[in-house]
Design a protein around this motif. Structure first.
Motif, mmCIF file in Angstrom:
data_model
loop_
_atom_site.group_PDB
_atom_site.id
_atom_site.type_symbol
_atom_site.label_atom_id
_atom_site.label_comp_id
_atom_site.label_asym_id
_atom_site.label_seq_id
_atom_site.Cartn_x
_atom_site.Cartn_y
_atom_site.Cartn_z
ATOM 1 N N GLN A 255 78.436 44.256 57.947
ATOM 2 C CA GLN A 255 77.231 43.738 56.362
ATOM 3 C C GLN A 255 77.127 42.545 56.607
ATOM 4 O O GLN A 255 77.923 41.752 57.073
ATOM 5 C CB GLN A 255 78.147 44.607 56.041
ATOM 6 C CG GLN A 255 78.210 46.321 55.096
ATOM 7 C CD GLN A 255 77.101 46.494 55.554
ATOM 8 O OE1 GLN A 255 75.985 46.270 54.417
ATOM 9 N NE2 GLN A 255 76.455 47.778 56.133
ATOM 10 N N PRO A 256 76.020 42.027 56.103
ATOM 11 C CA PRO A 256 75.919 40.685 56.319
ATOM 12 C C PRO A 256 76.809 39.940 55.319
ATOM 13 O O PRO A 256 76.940 40.460 54.022
ATOM 14 C CB PRO A 256 73.955 40.577 56.276
ATOM 15 C CG PRO A 256 73.291 41.922 55.147
ATOM 16 C CD PRO A 256 74.858 43.416 56.602
ATOM 17 N N GLU A 257 76.808 38.702 55.515
ATOM 18 C CA GLU A 257 77.336 38.146 54.151
ATOM 19 C C GLU A 257 76.190 36.644 53.839
ATOM 20 O O GLU A 257 76.862 36.850 52.861
ATOM 21 C CB GLU A 257 78.949 36.752 55.893
ATOM 22 C CG GLU A 257 79.670 37.859 56.430
ATOM 23 C CD GLU A 257 80.290 36.997 56.951
ATOM 24 O OE1 GLU A 257 81.374 37.520 57.352
ATOM 25 O OE2 GLU A 257 80.064 35.195 58.088
ATOM 26 N N LEU A 258 75.051 36.447 54.176
ATOM 27 C CA LEU A 258 74.877 36.238 53.484
ATOM 28 C C LEU A 258 72.908 36.387 53.573
ATOM 29 O O LEU A 258 72.970 37.045 54.651
ATOM 30 C CB LEU A 258 74.488 34.733 54.144
ATOM 31 C CG LEU A 258 75.596 33.365 53.587
ATOM 32 C CD1 LEU A 258 75.750 32.288 54.963
ATOM 33 C CD2 LEU A 258 75.521 33.177 52.429
ATOM 34 N N THR B 120 68.234 30.516 50.666
ATOM 35 C CA THR B 120 69.805 31.365 51.474
ATOM 36 C C THR B 120 70.308 32.393 49.388
ATOM 37 O O THR B 120 70.056 31.402 48.553
ATOM 38 C CB THR B 120 71.072 30.741 51.480
ATOM 39 O OG1 THR B 120 70.674 29.465 52.912
ATOM 40 C CG2 THR B 120 72.571 31.520 51.656
ATOM 41 N N LYS C 227 72.467 35.679 47.788
ATOM 42 C CA LYS C 227 73.533 36.888 47.940
ATOM 43 C C LYS C 227 72.914 37.769 48.181
ATOM 44 O O LYS C 227 72.562 38.499 47.950
ATOM 45 C CB LYS C 227 75.025 36.375 47.077
ATOM 46 C CG LYS C 227 75.393 35.762 46.523
ATOM 47 C CD LYS C 227 76.375 35.386 45.321
ATOM 48 C CE LYS C 227 77.350 34.730 45.011
ATOM 49 N NZ LYS C 227 77.824 34.081 44.199
ATOM 50 N N PRO D 251 77.908 32.104 59.376
ATOM 51 C CA PRO D 251 77.610 33.083 58.792
ATOM 52 C C PRO D 251 77.418 34.885 59.789
ATOM 53 O O PRO D 251 76.014 34.148 59.917
ATOM 54 C CB PRO D 251 77.261 33.402 57.506
ATOM 55 C CG PRO D 251 77.456 31.791 56.854
ATOM 56 C CD PRO D 251 77.422 31.053 58.580
ATOM 57 N N LEU D 252 77.763 35.723 59.373
ATOM 58 C CA LEU D 252 76.539 37.059 59.297
ATOM 59 C C LEU D 252 75.349 37.126 58.491
ATOM 60 O O LEU D 252 75.087 36.987 57.521
ATOM 61 C CB LEU D 252 77.355 38.356 59.591
ATOM 62 C CG LEU D 252 78.090 38.424 60.496
ATOM 63 C CD1 LEU D 252 79.201 39.849 60.066
ATOM 64 C CD2 LEU D 252 78.305 38.904 61.967
ATOM 65 N N THR D 253 74.455 36.990 59.446
ATOM 66 C CA THR D 253 73.427 35.813 58.017
ATOM 67 C C THR D 253 71.972 37.306 58.332
ATOM 68 O O THR D 253 71.466 37.478 59.790
ATOM 69 C CB THR D 253 72.301 35.165 58.631
ATOM 70 O OG1 THR D 253 73.362 33.583 58.382
ATOM 71 C CG2 THR D 253 72.185 35.210 57.502
ATOM 72 N N LYS E 90 79.726 39.854 65.864
ATOM 73 C CA LYS E 90 80.595 38.283 66.631
ATOM 74 C C LYS E 90 80.869 38.818 68.009
ATOM 75 O O LYS E 90 81.358 39.946 68.835
ATOM 76 C CB LYS E 90 81.787 38.226 65.727
ATOM 77 C CG LYS E 90 80.965 37.912 64.224
ATOM 78 C CD LYS E 90 82.494 37.802 63.293
ATOM 79 C CE LYS E 90 82.039 37.189 61.967
ATOM 80 N NZ LYS E 90 83.396 36.947 61.250
ATOM 81 N N HIS F 295 76.530 35.181 67.859
ATOM 82 C CA HIS F 295 76.457 36.618 67.542
ATOM 83 C C HIS F 295 75.831 37.287 68.171
ATOM 84 O O HIS F 295 74.915 36.366 68.872
ATOM 85 C CB HIS F 295 75.826 36.385 65.783
ATOM 86 C CG HIS F 295 76.590 35.731 64.653
ATOM 87 N ND1 HIS F 295 76.003 34.568 64.120
ATOM 88 C CD2 HIS F 295 77.775 35.830 64.823
ATOM 89 C CE1 HIS F 295 77.151 34.477 63.510
ATOM 90 N NE2 HIS F 295 78.404 35.176 63.835
#
Length: 494
Positions: A137-140, A151, A153, A354-356, A374, A379
């Motif tokens: 799942q993405p973090e951003l 950006t 959430k 971050p995972l974006t 990752k 990434h």
């Protein structure tokens, strides 16, 4: 076997999976031996020239194409005791799915995702012991605004998109009351099926940001243009996943492990002693009235009682059919059902912590970009591009497109496939255009003389997904098997 009112396989029974099948599912991919058959090892091989006896041999059924539809049809027909030959143009099986390796990871250059509600695909996974893996799942999330990429959430973006999708598909509980039977409310669909996704969005009178977010969310499924995709195509997916945003966002959340999509196709083909010839493009299919004649570019002519054409509808125009295609098939070949252009792009990216998840506006060079895993030094990310001027082989262009979202990103390496320029696909997944659902179904699913058709483009249920290809392959096998068995019995008595 039972069929519902649309001709869709409603309930199917299969033989118990035995030791032979279990071994093959675990990696034994050699296909059955007969003159000219091929052991599949995952690499492209040249076929030996067919012997005179092989060319003259009359098969019971020839299947053109070794994607999921063709592989399923071949397995089901061979299981009924018929002699089946599969002719595949590429040097690999899988069609519009293609499992490869990149940056030390197993990747999918074509179709990647299976949803738990896709019952045909889930049955195959269970049959061959292939697990489903869950995507990260993405973090951003980076989405466009009036001031540029901004950006957010992820839950903020998904919350608003869920509201917008609910507006887009409002009414689908009525016109797709039974989503597995898409013509059940044909009376209601008459005013809905002519609408493109763009038409429907325009009627919602959204502000510029909402309209941009919604159009880019759905345009990617239609090859980058919301004007090409039919509202009914995506509304049926929405209905399949429970008419809610959580179900919709889970469409791309799981993928096959243990060999991926290509491994699953090889397991299907290895289940029965099916003869497969790779690197054998078909140029002509003729129904002679007493059988079929299938002409190949480089391996002569093969004969059979029946044929299943299991190549994308966008490719039908590259094959000469005699006495010709029925109007519904000819129209589909001209209009196209599969989306015309999709580049799927895998990138090793550094400089992003971050995972974006990134989404642009419809028409942006890379329209969507999201994290896959990752790596020790960065990434692995997936991108989708539809702009015909974009060159995915040019690392400088790729990096410039990624930096429109992520200014600090460094693209170390990339691997891609352009399905639009692929001669044996001429586009990516199936997605109906406006007015095609009512105009094509169920006629496009019916055989024409001794010729039957299969493919994810022709599915009733999960149109455009692997599940739809499996559904269609089973249907085609059922359509030709009875007559082919009768022909085989008559030939033995002659």
């Amino acid at each position: 076997m039972k069929f519902d009112r649309t001709g869709l396989l409603a309930a199917a029974t299969h033989r118990t999976v035995g030791r032979r099948t279990a071994l093959k599912a675990g990696g034994l991919t050699a296909l059955a031996a007969s003159a000219g058959s091929l052991a599949l090892t995952g690499a492209a091989h040249a076929n030996p020239a067919p012997t005179e006896a092989e060319v003259r041999r009359r098969y019971d059924v020839i299947v053109v194409g070794a994607g999921f539809a063709g592989a399923t049809a071949a397995r089901e027909l061979q299981a009924r005791g018929l002699r089946v030959l599969v002719l595949e143009a590429r040097g690999r099986v899988g069609g519009r799915t293609w499992t490869e390796n990149f940056a030390g990871r197993q990747i999918e250059l074509g179709g990647q995702w299976i949803h738990p509600s896709q019952t045909f695909a889930m049955e195959e996974l269970k049959r061959y012991g292939v697990p489903l893996l869950t995507e990260i799942q993405p973090e951003l999330a980076i989405y466009p605004t009036a001031t540029g990429p901004t950006t957010f959430k992820p839950e903020e973006v998904f919350g608003r998109l869920g509201e917008l999708l609910g507006m887009l598909f409002d009414g689908s509980k009525e016109y797709f009351e039974r989503p597995r039977d898409p013509l059940f409310r044909a009376d209601l669909l008459r005013s809905i099926d002519p609408l493109s996704l763009h038409d429907r969005i325009a009627r919602l009178n959204l502000n510029a940001q909402d309209a941009g977010w919604l159009s880019s969310q759905v345009a990617g499924f239609a090859g980058g243009s919301s004007k090409d995709g039919a509202l009914t195509s995506l509304a049926q997916w929405w209905a399949h996943t429970g008419w809610n945003a959580d179900g919709w966002f889970s469409l791309m959340s799981q993928r096959p492990g243990a060999g991926g999509m290509s491994g699953l196709v090889r397991s299907i083909l290895a289940d029965e002693p099916v003869t497969v010839r790779l690197n054998t493009p078909v140029t002509a299919v003729a129904d002679t009235g007493r059988g079929v004649s299938v002409v190949t570019r480089n391996s002569g002519t093969f004969e059979a009682s029946r044929v299943v054409v299991a190549v994308p509808s966008n490719v039908w125009n590259t094959i000469k059919f005699a006495p010709g295609l029925p109007k519904v098939h000819a129209d589909a070949a001209t209009e196209g059902i599969g989306v015309r252009r999709t580049v799927k792009l895998w990138m090793h990216v550094r400089g992003v912590t971050p995972l974006t998840l990134c989404q642009g506006y419809e028409g942006q060079r890379i329209e969507s970009l999201f994290p896959f895993s990752k790596l020790p030094d960065g990434h692995l990310m997936i991108g989708f591009a539809f702009d015909p001027t974009f060159d995915p082989k040019n690392l400088g262009q790729v990096q410039a497109a990624v930096r429109e979202y992520l200014p600090t990103a460094e693209v170390v390496a990339a691997k891609s496939h352009d399905w639009g320029t692929d001669a044996y696909a001429r586009g990516a997944q199936g997605l109906r255009r406006p007015d095609q659902l009512l105009r094509q179904l169920p006629a496009i699913q019916q055989p024409y003389g001794r010729i039957a058709f299969a493919g994810g483009d022709l599915a009733s249920v999960w149109h455009g997904f692997v599940d739809g290809a499996i559904e269609s392959g089973r249907r085609a096998a059922e359509q030709v098997s009875g007559a082919a068995l009768k022909d085989a019995a008559l030939a033995r008595r002659a």
